[in-house]
Design a protein around this motif. Structure first.
Motif, PDB file in Angstrom:
ATOM      1  N   LYS A   1       7.088  -4.535  26.281  1.00  0.00           N
ATOM      2  CA  LYS A   1       6.074  -3.754  26.978  1.00  0.00           C
ATOM      3  C   LYS A   1       6.717  -2.610  27.759  1.00  0.00           C
ATOM      4  O   LYS A   1       6.214  -1.489  27.756  1.00  0.00           O
ATOM      5  CB  LYS A   1       5.294  -4.664  27.923  1.00  0.00           C
ATOM      6  CG  LYS A   1       4.103  -4.013  28.558  1.00  0.00           C
ATOM      7  CD  LYS A   1       3.343  -5.016  29.403  1.00  0.00           C
ATOM      8  CE  LYS A   1       2.168  -4.355  30.089  1.00  0.00           C
ATOM      9  NZ  LYS A   1       1.458  -5.276  30.962  1.00  0.00           N
TER      10      LYS A   1
ATOM     11  N   GLU B   1       9.607  -1.135  27.066  1.00  0.00           N
ATOM     12  CA  GLU B   1      10.119  -0.163  26.084  1.00  0.00           C
ATOM     13  C   GLU B   1       8.977   0.716  25.568  1.00  0.00           C
ATOM     14  O   GLU B   1       9.148   1.916  25.410  1.00  0.00           O
ATOM     15  CB  GLU B   1      10.795  -0.888  24.921  1.00  0.00           C
ATOM     16  CG  GLU B   1      12.119  -1.520  25.280  1.00  0.00           C
ATOM     17  CD  GLU B   1      13.195  -0.514  25.596  1.00  0.00           C
ATOM     18  OE1 GLU B   1      13.214   0.552  24.952  1.00  0.00           O
ATOM     19  OE2 GLU B   1      13.996  -0.777  26.509  1.00  0.00           O
ATOM     20  N   ALA B   2       7.831   0.112  25.312  1.00  0.00           N
ATOM     21  CA  ALA B   2       6.697   0.877  24.799  1.00  0.00           C
ATOM     22  C   ALA B   2       6.199   1.871  25.848  1.00  0.00           C
ATOM     23  O   ALA B   2       5.867   3.014  25.519  1.00  0.00           O
ATOM     24  CB  ALA B   2       5.577  -0.069  24.400  1.00  0.00           C
ATOM     25  N   SER B   3       6.170   1.455  27.098  1.00  0.00           N
ATOM     26  CA  SER B   3       5.686   2.367  28.136  1.00  0.00           C
ATOM     27  C   SER B   3       6.689   3.486  28.393  1.00  0.00           C
ATOM     28  O   SER B   3       6.302   4.618  28.656  1.00  0.00           O
ATOM     29  CB  SER B   3       5.388   1.608  29.428  1.00  0.00           C
ATOM     30  OG  SER B   3       6.569   1.117  29.999  1.00  0.00           O
TER      31      SER B   3
ATOM     32  N   SER C   1       8.783   4.813  26.142  1.00  0.00           N
ATOM     33  CA  SER C   1       8.733   5.742  25.017  1.00  0.00           C
ATOM     34  C   SER C   1       7.432   6.538  25.025  1.00  0.00           C
ATOM     35  O   SER C   1       7.387   7.652  24.526  1.00  0.00           O
ATOM     36  CB  SER C   1       8.898   4.996  23.698  1.00  0.00           C
ATOM     37  OG  SER C   1       7.785   4.170  23.462  1.00  0.00           O
ATOM     38  N   HIS C   2       6.395   5.984  25.606  1.00  0.00           N
ATOM     39  CA  HIS C   2       5.105   6.680  25.671  1.00  0.00           C
ATOM     40  C   HIS C   2       5.093   7.729  26.782  1.00  0.00           C
ATOM     41  O   HIS C   2       4.421   8.745  26.670  1.00  0.00           O
ATOM     42  CB  HIS C   2       3.978   5.670  25.896  1.00  0.00           C
ATOM     43  CG  HIS C   2       2.613   6.274  25.867  1.00  0.00           C
ATOM     44  ND1 HIS C   2       2.089   6.817  24.722  1.00  0.00           N
ATOM     45  CD2 HIS C   2       1.683   6.446  26.821  1.00  0.00           C
ATOM     46  CE1 HIS C   2       0.889   7.286  24.993  1.00  0.00           C
ATOM     47  NE2 HIS C   2       0.616   7.064  26.270  1.00  0.00           N
TER      48      HIS C   2
END
Length: 50
Positions: free
Chosen positions: A35, A37-39, A41-42
């Protein structure tokens, strides 16, 4: 000799309980890392200026 099964059962419960605790903790930490990592990269995409 009646205490032997009791000791083995207590040991087995302790080992499996510890294993289950660390398995659940590992999966929880993996989901948290994914979670994060996704935030990250976003938040910043390669085309952004700033």
């Amino acid at each position: 000799m009646d205490w032997v099964p009791i000791v083995f059962i207590v040991f087995k419960v302790a080992v499996f309980g510890t294993g289950m605790f660390f398995a659940i903790k590992w999966h929880y930490d993996q989901g948290k890392m994914a979670k994060n990592e996704a935030s990250k990269s976003h938040e910043r995409t390669p085309g952004e200026s700033g």
